[in-house]
Write an enzyme that holds these catalytic residues in place. Structure first.
Site, mmCIF file in Angstrom:
data_model
loop_
_atom_site.group_PDB
_atom_site.id
_atom_site.type_symbol
_atom_site.label_atom_id
_atom_site.label_comp_id
_atom_site.label_asym_id
_atom_site.label_seq_id
_atom_site.Cartn_x
_atom_site.Cartn_y
_atom_site.Cartn_z
ATOM 1 N N GLY A 65 0.731 -1.233 -0.072
ATOM 2 C CA GLY A 65 -0.015 -0.070 -0.012
ATOM 3 C C GLY A 65 0.795 1.168 0.071
ATOM 4 O O GLY A 65 2.135 1.255 0.248
ATOM 5 N N CYS A 92 5.442 -5.537 1.631
ATOM 6 C CA CYS A 92 5.804 -4.088 1.557
ATOM 7 C C CYS A 92 5.004 -3.621 2.770
ATOM 8 O O CYS A 92 5.658 -3.889 3.906
ATOM 9 C CB CYS A 92 5.332 -3.692 0.094
ATOM 10 S SG CYS A 92 5.939 -2.037 -0.089
ATOM 11 N N TYR A 93 3.983 -2.784 2.492
ATOM 12 C CA TYR A 93 3.428 -2.375 3.667
ATOM 13 C C TYR A 93 2.843 -3.237 4.717
ATOM 14 O O TYR A 93 3.079 -2.733 5.765
ATOM 15 C CB TYR A 93 2.282 -1.219 3.301
ATOM 16 C CG TYR A 93 1.492 -0.640 4.228
ATOM 17 C CD1 TYR A 93 1.760 0.629 4.943
ATOM 18 C CD2 TYR A 93 0.328 -1.270 4.905
ATOM 19 C CE1 TYR A 93 1.109 1.213 5.872
ATOM 20 C CE2 TYR A 93 -0.435 -0.652 6.070
ATOM 21 C CZ TYR A 93 -0.136 0.511 6.409
ATOM 22 O OH TYR A 93 -0.730 1.076 7.220
ATOM 23 N N HIS A 179 7.715 -6.995 -4.234
ATOM 24 C CA HIS A 179 6.519 -7.598 -4.607
ATOM 25 C C HIS A 179 6.431 -8.817 -5.391
ATOM 26 O O HIS A 179 7.024 -9.169 -6.558
ATOM 27 C CB HIS A 179 5.776 -6.489 -5.314
ATOM 28 C CG HIS A 179 5.318 -5.315 -4.709
ATOM 29 N ND1 HIS A 179 4.224 -5.094 -4.077
ATOM 30 C CD2 HIS A 179 5.845 -4.090 -4.444
ATOM 31 C CE1 HIS A 179 3.933 -3.955 -3.501
ATOM 32 N NE2 HIS A 179 5.062 -3.368 -3.620
ATOM 33 N N GLU A 181 4.032 -10.705 -6.284
ATOM 34 C CA GLU A 181 3.143 -11.031 -7.229
ATOM 35 C C GLU A 181 3.351 -10.460 -8.894
ATOM 36 O O GLU A 181 2.692 -10.733 -9.706
ATOM 37 C CB GLU A 181 1.950 -10.622 -6.769
ATOM 38 C CG GLU A 181 1.958 -8.705 -6.704
ATOM 39 C CD GLU A 181 2.380 -8.110 -5.594
ATOM 40 O OE1 GLU A 181 2.207 -7.223 -5.200
ATOM 41 O OE2 GLU A 181 3.449 -8.871 -4.899
ATOM 42 N N GLY A 234 -23.076 -13.935 -26.638
ATOM 43 C CA GLY A 234 -22.309 -14.584 -27.441
ATOM 44 C C GLY A 234 -20.630 -14.647 -27.154
ATOM 45 O O GLY A 234 -19.789 -15.055 -27.827
ATOM 46 N N GLY A 235 -20.306 -13.692 -26.124
ATOM 47 C CA GLY A 235 -19.119 -13.551 -25.864
ATOM 48 C C GLY A 235 -18.348 -14.638 -24.857
ATOM 49 O O GLY A 235 -19.244 -15.528 -24.437
ATOM 50 N N VAL A 236 -17.268 -14.510 -24.375
ATOM 51 C CA VAL A 236 -16.757 -15.605 -23.484
ATOM 52 C C VAL A 236 -17.603 -15.662 -22.418
ATOM 53 O O VAL A 236 -17.868 -16.802 -21.989
ATOM 54 C CB VAL A 236 -15.260 -15.065 -23.241
ATOM 55 C CG1 VAL A 236 -14.506 -16.250 -22.199
ATOM 56 C CG2 VAL A 236 -14.587 -15.083 -24.281
ATOM 57 N N ASP A 237 -17.701 -14.376 -21.517
ATOM 58 C CA ASP A 237 -18.210 -14.565 -20.316
ATOM 59 C C ASP A 237 -19.820 -15.126 -20.206
ATOM 60 O O ASP A 237 -20.275 -16.040 -19.430
ATOM 61 C CB ASP A 237 -18.609 -13.335 -19.505
ATOM 62 C CG ASP A 237 -17.171 -12.661 -19.620
ATOM 63 O OD1 ASP A 237 -16.039 -13.132 -19.710
ATOM 64 O OD2 ASP A 237 -16.870 -11.247 -19.680
ATOM 65 N N SER A 238 -20.793 -14.543 -21.125
ATOM 66 C CA SER A 238 -22.031 -15.096 -21.231
ATOM 67 C C SER A 238 -22.043 -16.606 -21.625
ATOM 68 O O SER A 238 -22.863 -17.449 -21.271
ATOM 69 C CB SER A 238 -23.015 -14.247 -21.906
ATOM 70 O OG SER A 238 -22.413 -14.365 -23.393
ATOM 71 N N LYS A 379 -10.869 -13.225 -15.932
ATOM 72 C CA LYS A 379 -10.938 -13.757 -17.110
ATOM 73 C C LYS A 379 -10.331 -14.977 -17.529
ATOM 74 O O LYS A 379 -10.745 -15.823 -18.137
ATOM 75 C CB LYS A 379 -10.714 -12.577 -18.160
ATOM 76 C CG LYS A 379 -10.889 -12.993 -19.677
ATOM 77 C CD LYS A 379 -12.339 -13.091 -20.154
ATOM 78 C CE LYS A 379 -12.771 -11.726 -20.509
ATOM 79 N NZ LYS A 379 -14.077 -11.880 -20.999
#
Length: 523
Positions: A65, A92-93, A179, A181, A234-238, A379
């Site tokens: 942070g 870190c913080y 960090h 990550e 019709g996208g990935v998510d739906s 995603k």
């Protein structure tokens, strides 16, 4: 399914609590933990203890942070988080707060560290198992731990930071000033894996198969013997949400595809073929082009566009959903980044960048309960479970497409004419990039229509036509993105085709801005 067949919602798997202390990387920590095969949740400091107590807790990670622990407005955590009997990793913080909370001292340093830094490992056991004696990490700090708490020892140091990593192995408390990550930390993934498995003993059961089983069980527990209506784009998510729901409740799923006139070339036909013919889903297609274009007439402001499109979608969807009188549930393919960008979900200082039409609740008049099986997922996780479910790569690997469609890729007023020329230009961009195989590794690649006209020459005639911008970016989850550099000949071919084949464009430019400071979409 009979009422007697209803199953209870599955218990959350053993997990890691990530306490968000204001870091820009908090969500990235979560992604890295999940990539390593461990479930995790994020909580703000004020709710950390509450969330920890309801979890099957395997460990705690305190994020970084921007604050100083000795500042009056520094994030405050209940010290009882350190008394939960599980390992804790402070980053870190988070490391500085833990050391101070346990009796150590943190001071401002005369030598700040920002960027790549080489550290020397003093203790190669535990947190630094399999880590090279000297390794490059990503530092970003001005303060440093000056005096260690009782029981702690130095594990690594840098030329200007004596306590680059510290630990109390007996209590399972560890801190790193860098960090792990971020990709710039050369062996960061190994450091996190050491904490998750060597120190916390996590089961490593957060994998596509277990995610699918868990979500299907949750859907069944939520819906019971009811029916669900899904807005399918019709996208990935739906698409992944639709297949998950079909697996969970079968033909009690009803899909509605709203053609708002803002779609890419051939979008509607592809959705009908895939879901009606291949998956044999109950799919209703509604052509609402006239309604959406009427609402957008004369509208310039991006947020107004999004809000009007969102309202029209709900109105059209609500009218169509009335055909399914028994359906009391509405499903959406909302993802975690959608929630982060649209709402102050963790109680921090994150600003609302843009609104999402499928986030933020439903109008009371809809009288439906929301089901969002992907709301906690990134995603890349959605793509992974899509592959596990057997979805075609053309769907799973498809680039994200915004809910408001081409309306947010037309800067200025949306009209039929402008939609038509952008749709054809966009098709050239996608087809040429995919034909060349250059789409692999890209997050999004599309065309945008700018509210700028410029002088050109075609043949012997002067032209005064619109400008097309190419937006081609690399990203892992859409939260941050870098512009991608394509082969010069490929870019030239795209530009030549747009100018020669799409009447209305006489200039093509390349967007070379990253997110942040820019967003991926133009509006």
């Amino acid at each position: 399914m009979r009422t007697s067949d209803i199953v209870e919602a599955p218990a959350a798997p053993r997990g890691i609590l990530i306490v968000d202390l204001g870091a820009q990387y908090a969500q990235l920590i979560a992604r890295r933990v999940r990539e390593a095969g461990a479930w995790c949740e994020i909580a703000p400091p004020a709710r950390a203890l509450e969330v920890a107590k309801r979890m099957d807790l395997g460990g705690v990670i305190l994020s970084g942070g921007p604050a100083s622990v000795y500042a009056a407005d520094a994030p405050k955590i209940d010290k009882a988080v350190l008394d939960l009997g599980v390992p804790v990793l402070g980053i870190c913080y988070g490391m500085q707060w833990m050391c101070q909370a346990l009796g150590g001292e943190v001071l401002g340093s005369d030598h700040r560290e920002f960027g790549r830094t080489e550290i020397a490992i003093g203790d190669a056991k535990g947190l630094f198992e399999k880590i090279e004696p000297k390794t490059v990490v990503w530092m970003s700090h001005g303060d440093r731990v000056e005096r260690l708490p009782q029981g702690f020892k130095r594990l690594a140091h840098s030329p200007t930071c004596p306590e680059a990593a510290v630990g109390d192995p007996k209590r399972g408390f560890y801190g790193v000033q860098f960090h792990p990550e971020v990709s710039h930390t050369r062996q960061g993934s190994q450091v996190l894996a050491n904490f998750l498995y060597g120190i916390c003993g996590m089961p490593g059961d957060w994998k596509p198969g277990s995610i699918v089983d868990r979500e299907i069980a949750r859907i069944r527990a939520t819906v019971g013997d009811g029916e669900v209506v899904l807005g399918l784009s019709g996208g990935v998510d739906s698409s992944v949400a639709a297949v998950l729901l079909q697996r969970a409740i079968g033909d009690r799923l009803h899909c509605i595809f709203v053609d708002n006139g803002l779609l890419r070339l051939g979008e509607r036909e592809a959705v009908e073929k895939t879901f009606r013919e291949h998956f044999h889903m109950d799919l209703a297609v509604v052509d609402a082009t006239d309604r959406f274009l009427a609402s957008l007439a004369g509208v310039i402001d991006p947020e107004t566009k999004r809000k009007r499109i969102g309202k029209d979608f709900v109105d059209v969807f609500q009218k169509e959903a009335q055909r399914f009188a028994s359906a009391k549930f509405l499903a959406q393919g909302t993802l975690y980044p959608d929630v982060i960008e649209s709402t102050n979900v963790h109680g921090g200082n994150t600003a609302v960048i843009k609104s999402h039409h499928n986030v933020g609740g439903l109008p009371e008049s809809l009288h439906m309960t929301l089901v969002e099986p992907l709301r906690e997922l990134f995603k890349d996780e959605v793509r992974a479970i899509g592959r596990h479910l057997g979805l075609d790569a053309r769907i799973v690997d498809r680039q994200p497409f915004p809910g408001p469609g081409l309306a947010v890729r037309i800067v200025g007023e949306v009209t039929r004419e402008r939609l038509d020329i952008l749709r054809r230009a966009d098709h050239i961009v996608t087809s040429e990039i995919e034909r060349a195989g250059a789409h692999k590794g890209l997050w999004q690649y599309f065309a945008a229509l700018l509210p700028v006209k410029s002088v050109g020459v075609m043949g012997d005639a002067r032209t005064y036509e619109s400008c097309c911008a190419l937006r081609i970016v690399e990203s892992q989850d859409g939260m941050t993105a870098d512009w991608a550099s394509l082969d010069r000949d490929l870019l030239a071919r795209i530009s030549n085709r747009i100018i020669n084949e799409v009447r209305g464009f006489n200039r093509v430019v390349l967007d070379v801005s990253s997110k942040p400071p820019a967003t991926i979409e133009w509006e």
